[in-house]
Design an enzyme around this catalytic site. Structure first.
Site, mmCIF file in Angstrom:
data_model
loop_
_atom_site.group_PDB
_atom_site.id
_atom_site.type_symbol
_atom_site.label_atom_id
_atom_site.label_comp_id
_atom_site.label_asym_id
_atom_site.label_seq_id
_atom_site.Cartn_x
_atom_site.Cartn_y
_atom_site.Cartn_z
ATOM 1 N N LYS A 114 0.822 -1.219 0.000
ATOM 2 C CA LYS A 114 0.000 0.000 0.000
ATOM 3 C C LYS A 114 0.849 1.258 0.000
ATOM 4 O O LYS A 114 0.456 2.267 -0.580
ATOM 5 C CB LYS A 114 -0.961 0.000 1.191
ATOM 6 N N LYS A 197 -4.655 -9.874 -6.985
ATOM 7 C CA LYS A 197 -5.819 -10.109 -6.125
ATOM 8 C C LYS A 197 -6.995 -9.229 -6.559
ATOM 9 O O LYS A 197 -6.783 -8.085 -6.925
ATOM 10 C CB LYS A 197 -5.371 -9.736 -4.706
ATOM 11 N N LYS A 200 -10.587 -3.699 -4.002
ATOM 12 C CA LYS A 200 -11.343 -2.447 -4.137
ATOM 13 C C LYS A 200 -10.489 -1.367 -4.753
ATOM 14 O O LYS A 200 -10.999 -0.407 -5.301
ATOM 15 C CB LYS A 200 -11.757 -1.908 -2.762
HETATM 16 P P1 TYM Z 1 -10.552 -5.903 3.850
HETATM 17 O O1 TYM Z 1 -11.572 -4.867 4.124
HETATM 18 O O2 TYM Z 1 -9.478 -5.601 2.858
HETATM 19 O O3 TYM Z 1 -11.239 -7.238 3.383
HETATM 20 C C1 TYM Z 1 -12.269 -7.883 4.120
HETATM 21 C C2 TYM Z 1 -12.110 -9.391 4.012
HETATM 22 O O4 TYM Z 1 -12.149 -9.803 2.656
HETATM 23 C C3 TYM Z 1 -11.021 -10.625 2.374
HETATM 24 N N1 TYM Z 1 -10.615 -10.414 0.984
HETATM 25 C C4 TYM Z 1 -10.411 -11.406 0.093
HETATM 26 N N2 TYM Z 1 -10.519 -12.745 0.201
HETATM 27 C C5 TYM Z 1 -10.264 -13.466 -0.907
HETATM 28 N N3 TYM Z 1 -9.909 -12.925 -2.106
HETATM 29 C C6 TYM Z 1 -9.784 -11.590 -2.260
HETATM 30 N N4 TYM Z 1 -9.459 -11.068 -3.438
HETATM 31 C C7 TYM Z 1 -10.044 -10.758 -1.117
HETATM 32 N N5 TYM Z 1 -10.016 -9.418 -0.910
HETATM 33 C C8 TYM Z 1 -10.370 -9.221 0.374
HETATM 34 C C9 TYM Z 1 -9.946 -10.159 3.356
HETATM 35 O O5 TYM Z 1 -8.966 -11.149 3.566
HETATM 36 C C10 TYM Z 1 -10.767 -9.876 4.584
HETATM 37 O O6 TYM Z 1 -10.982 -11.056 5.336
HETATM 38 N N6 TYM Z 1 -7.473 -5.495 7.753
HETATM 39 C C11 TYM Z 1 -8.750 -6.055 7.322
HETATM 40 C C12 TYM Z 1 -9.925 -5.608 8.169
HETATM 41 C C13 TYM Z 1 -9.763 -5.854 9.616
HETATM 42 C C14 TYM Z 1 -9.844 -7.119 10.282
HETATM 43 C C15 TYM Z 1 -9.649 -6.835 11.666
HETATM 44 C C16 TYM Z 1 -10.064 -8.426 9.860
HETATM 45 C C17 TYM Z 1 -9.528 -4.893 10.570
HETATM 46 N N7 TYM Z 1 -9.454 -5.490 11.793
HETATM 47 C C18 TYM Z 1 -9.663 -7.839 12.625
HETATM 48 C C19 TYM Z 1 -10.070 -9.441 10.822
HETATM 49 C C20 TYM Z 1 -9.881 -9.165 12.187
HETATM 50 C C21 TYM Z 1 -9.008 -5.591 5.888
HETATM 51 O O7 TYM Z 1 -8.547 -4.551 5.464
HETATM 52 O O8 TYM Z 1 -9.887 -6.376 5.226
#
Ligand code: TYM
Length: 334
Positions: A114, A197, A200
Site C-alpha cells: 500500500k 488479487k 477495491k
Molecule cells: P478488507 O476490508 O481488505 O477485506 C475484508 C475481508 O475480505 C477478504 N478479501 C479477500 N478474500 C479473498 N480474495 C480476495 N481477493 C479478497 N479481498 C479481500 C480479506 O482477507 C478480509 O478477510 N485489515 C482487514 C480488516 C480488519 C480485520 C480486523 C479483519 C480490521 N481489523 C480484525 C479481521 C480481524 C481488511 O482490510 O480487510
C-alpha cells in the site's frame, strides 16, 4: 469459541470479500449456539488510512452494514458494529504500541504494497494499522478469525503481540487467535489479471464483481474476463500455469460448493465460450437476492444506525474487562 472479523467500509463489497470472508462469517454465525455470539465489525478506524470526504465515510459505514446484513449477517444473533463507536479499540491499540516492534511491522507485506515506493510519505496510521487490527481481535478474546489469505500475516503478528504482552507482564490477558481461511476461495483474483488479487483499489471496475452490480453488469464482466484459448482439462492440477482459468474454475467451484476437480470433470474439453455463460448464471442467481436485500436496506439510515448502536453497546460491554486487565497489567491506574 469466539468468532470475530472485520472489513474496511471503503467502496463496495466485492466477490473476493464475499467468497474469501463474508460467506464464512455467515456460515459460522449459523453454526454457533444462540448464546455465543459472533462479532463482526466495520473497520472505520482503519479506513482513515485512505482519504475520504466526511459525508462519504458516513455513507460507507451505513452501506457496508447494509451489505453485511444483505449477505446474511443477523444483527440479533451476531454483534454488528463499527469500531469508532467502541473507543476500546483505539485505547488498546495504543497500549499494544508499547509491545509491537518496528521490525515486526517492517515485515508486513500489506504495508509495503500500500505504501508503494513512497514509504516516507505514507501515514503513520498505515504503518501501525496491524496493531489496531491486533487490538480488534484481542479485545474480544477471539479464537477464530475468518479472513482471506491476505490477512494471514496480520493474524500471525496478532499472536506475536499477544504472546509478548502476556510474557512481558506475566499475565494471561490475551487469548491466541487462529485464522480461519477457506481452502478454495482464500484468494480470489482479478478478472483482468489472474496474478493480481481482486481488490477495491484496482482502478478497473472490470477487474471485480461488486455486490451492487446488476445482472447485465455481472454477465458482461464474466464475458470480458481474461482467459486463454485452451479448453478446460479433466483435472484441476492441469490448470497450473493458467492463472485466469484457475481463478474462474475456483470461483465456480466455491459458488456451487463443488471441488475444482469436479468442475473440470464437468466442463472437460469445452472452451470458455461454454464455461463463461454457466459461471455468469451461477453468479447472477446467487448475487441477485443479496443485491435486492441490500437495495431495500441501504438508505434506511435510522434502522442502520439503530443496529450499529445496539451492536456497539454489546461490544463495549464485552471489551471492557479485557481493556481493564491490559491497563492493570501495565500498572496504568484509571
Ligand atoms: P478488507 O476490508 O481488505 O477485506 C475484508 C475481508 O475480505 C477478504 N478479501 C479477500 N478474500 C479473498 N480474495 C480476495 N481477493 C479478497 N479481498 C479481500 C480479506 O482477507 C478480509 O478477510 N485489515 C482487514 C480488516 C480488519 C480485520 C480486523 C479483519 C480490521 N481489523 C480484525 C479481521 C480481524 C481488511 O482490510 O480487510
Amino acid at each position: 469459541m469466539r468468532v470475530l472479523s472485520g472489513i474496511q467500509p471503503t467502496g463496495n463489497l466485492h466477490l473476493g470479500n464475499y467468497l474469501g470472508a463474508i460467506r464464512n462469517w455467515v456460515k459460522m454465525q449459523d453454526e454457533m449456539d444462540a448464546d455465543s455470539a459472533c462479532f463482526f465489525f466495520l473497520a472505520d478506524l482503519h479506513s482513515i488510512t485512505v482519504h475520504e470526504e466526511r459525508e462519504t465515510r458516513i455513507r460507507n459505514v451505513r452501506e457496508m452494514a447494509a451489505a453485511l446484513i444483505a449477505c446474511g449477517i443477523d444483527a440479533d444473533r451476531s454483534v454488528l458494529f463499527n469500531q469508532a463507536r467502541v473507543p476500546a479499540h483505539a485505547e488498546l491499540a495504543w497500549l499494544l504500541n508499547g509491545t509491537a516492534r518496528i521490525g515486526w511491522l517492517n515485515r508486513m507485506t500489506q504495508f509495503k504494497d500500500k505504501a508503494g515506493k513512497n514509504r516516507e510519505g505514507a501515514s503513520i496510521g498505515l504503518f501501525v494499522y496491524p496493531v489496531l487490527q491486533a487490538a480488534d481481535i484481542l479485545l474480544y478474546q477471539a479464537t477464530h478469525v475468518p479472513v482471506g489469505e491476505d490477512q494471514k500475516q496480520h493474524l500471525e503478528l496478532t499472536r506475536d503481540i499477544a504472546t509478548k504482552f502476556n510474557t512481558d507482564f506475566g499475565v494471561e490477558v490475551f487469548a491466541l487467535p487462529e485464522p480461519y481461511i477457506p481452502k478454495e476461495s482464500a484468494r480470489i483474483m482479478s478478472l483482468r489479471d489472474g496474478t493480481a488479487k481482486m481488490s477495491k483499489s484496482d482502478p478497473s471496475e472490470m477487474s471485480r464483481i461488486s455486490l451492487t452490480d446488476d445482472d447485465d453488469a455481472i454477465a458482461q464482466k464474466v464475458r470480458k474476463a481474461k482467459t486463454d484459448p485452451e479448453p478446460l482439462p479433466e483435472v484441476a492440477a492441469d490448470l497450473a500455469g493458467r492463472p485466469e482459468a484457475l481463478n474462474l474454475v475456483g470461483i465456480y467451484a466455491t459458488m456451487t460448493e463443488a471441488t475444482p476437480d469436479s468442475v473440470c470433470a464437468r466442463f472437460a474439453g469445452q472452451g470458455f465460450g461454454a464455461f463463461k455463460p454457466a459461471l455468469a448464471e451461477v453468479l447472477v442467481e446467487t448475487l441477485r437476492p443479496i443485491r435486492q436485500r441490500f437495495v431495500a436496506l441501504k438508505d434506511d439510515d435510522v434502522a442502520l444506525d439503530a443496529i450499529l448502536d445496539k451492536g456497539a453497546a454489546k461490544a463495549r460491554a464485552v471489551a471492557a474487562p479485557t481493556l481493564a486487565r491490559a491497563y492493570d497489567a501495565l500498572g496504568l491506574m484509571r
